[in-house]
Enzyme design. Sequence first.
Site, PDB file in Angstrom:
ATOM      1  N   CYS A 267      10.610  -9.404   1.386  1.00  0.00           N
ATOM      2  CA  CYS A 267      11.387 -10.328   0.563  1.00  0.00           C
ATOM      3  C   CYS A 267      12.105 -11.366   1.420  1.00  0.00           C
ATOM      4  CB  CYS A 267      12.334  -9.555  -0.341  1.00  0.00           C
ATOM      5  SG  CYS A 267      11.456  -8.464  -1.455  1.00  0.00           S
ATOM      6  N   HIS A 362       8.589  -5.927  -3.144  1.00  0.00           N
ATOM      7  CA  HIS A 362       9.346  -4.697  -2.881  1.00  0.00           C
ATOM      8  C   HIS A 362       8.431  -3.477  -2.855  1.00  0.00           C
ATOM      9  CE1 HIS A 362      13.629  -6.007  -3.265  1.00  0.00           C
ATOM     10  NE2 HIS A 362      13.071  -7.004  -3.929  1.00  0.00           N
ATOM     11  N   GLU A 364       9.143  -0.576  -1.855  1.00  0.00           N
ATOM     12  CA  GLU A 364       9.861   0.695  -2.046  1.00  0.00           C
ATOM     13  C   GLU A 364       9.796   1.189  -3.482  1.00  0.00           C
ATOM     14  OE1 GLU A 364      12.434  -2.067  -3.856  1.00  0.00           O
ATOM     15  OE2 GLU A 364      11.495  -2.204  -1.896  1.00  0.00           O
TER      16      GLU A 364
END
Length: 394
Positions: A267, A362, A364
């Site tokens: 990001c 992202h 995660e």
Amino acid sequence: MTHTERAVVVLEDGSVYSGGAYGARGRALGEIVFSTGMTGYQETFTDPSYHGQIIVMTAPHIGNTGVNAEDAESRRYWARGVVIRDPARRASNWRSNGELEDALAEQGVVGVRDVDTRALTRHLRQAGVMRAGVFSGSALPSGAVEGGAAAREALADIVRGSAGMVGANLSGDVTTPERYTIEPDGPAAATVVAVDLGIKSRTPERLAERGARVVVVPAGTAFAQIEAIGPDGVFFSNGPGDPAAATREVDLLRLVLDAGYPFFGICFGNQILGRALGYGTYKLDYGHRGINQPVLDRATGRIEITAHNHGFAVDAPVEGTSVAPFDGGRYGRVRVSHVGLNDGVVEGLACLDIPAFSVQYHPEAAAGPHDASYLFDRFMSLMRDGALHGSEVG
């Protein structure tokens, strides 16, 4: 809470959307953006990347699953304001231990409900994201809801006088106040220094699951302090603000790259890598936010459904291989590794001559799909082998 109180959303172009007060009462000013995620609102509101922003949720029903202590992605709610259509009358989930509206009120997040978020989102897609304000309670002047032109223009003037996102340097607002460490369950396979530019809590956990000892350090940490930790790799996190204003972080990353440390950024970290390599960045008309964004991994040809939150993008050649412009090509060849399929935006960079790569989204997966979790494995391999393999970058 009573819902007879009124609230309005006022955009800098003078557009006004009326609804009911929700969460905290008062005034919230910020950049208004929309998120297309149908789930994961708690993770969204606690994502530090949303610092300084008012979030319009495009999914019509919000609050159904309540809130809990496990799903927060940081120490507080960072969304400045929230705009929703139909709030849940009550939370209904076995993991819930509270109502969303109560949490927003406790955190001071000013919200508005019963807004036609479809119409508001369509307007933002056409006109672009802009500054806005949410007004309720004592901050809402008499006549603004009923359509009083003078009252509404006064609110629009307040919005136009607020700070915008271009030129905003916000990482220092959201970073950890002090260093901390996430340990793996077993012996550490690698030590990673993660520079917190607005990191989400799941990110170091994903690395620790793969055997990394993750030392999270505040934004502004000096390179000598990073070296003293003795890392096997360095990670730059997501975060808010304009990457063009993050000159300190760009300078730090160039020292990391010069020293030969394997690097992974996501990001905001992707944008910082782009600028460190000498590419520009630019503001998107309305950005990418939500957990349903399609991205092409050019190395494998796979299409990943990914979680996004960014309003800026890297301006790098999408086709072929280019030489990083900084300092006469000091960092060698670079390829765009991932591309957004909705609009062709650069979604990842892979350096071919130094051990560094990044993605704009992202991996995660909090909240969001798990399609991109392999990127953490790729970073572990990069630290072990010292270079990205050609098959991994196309």
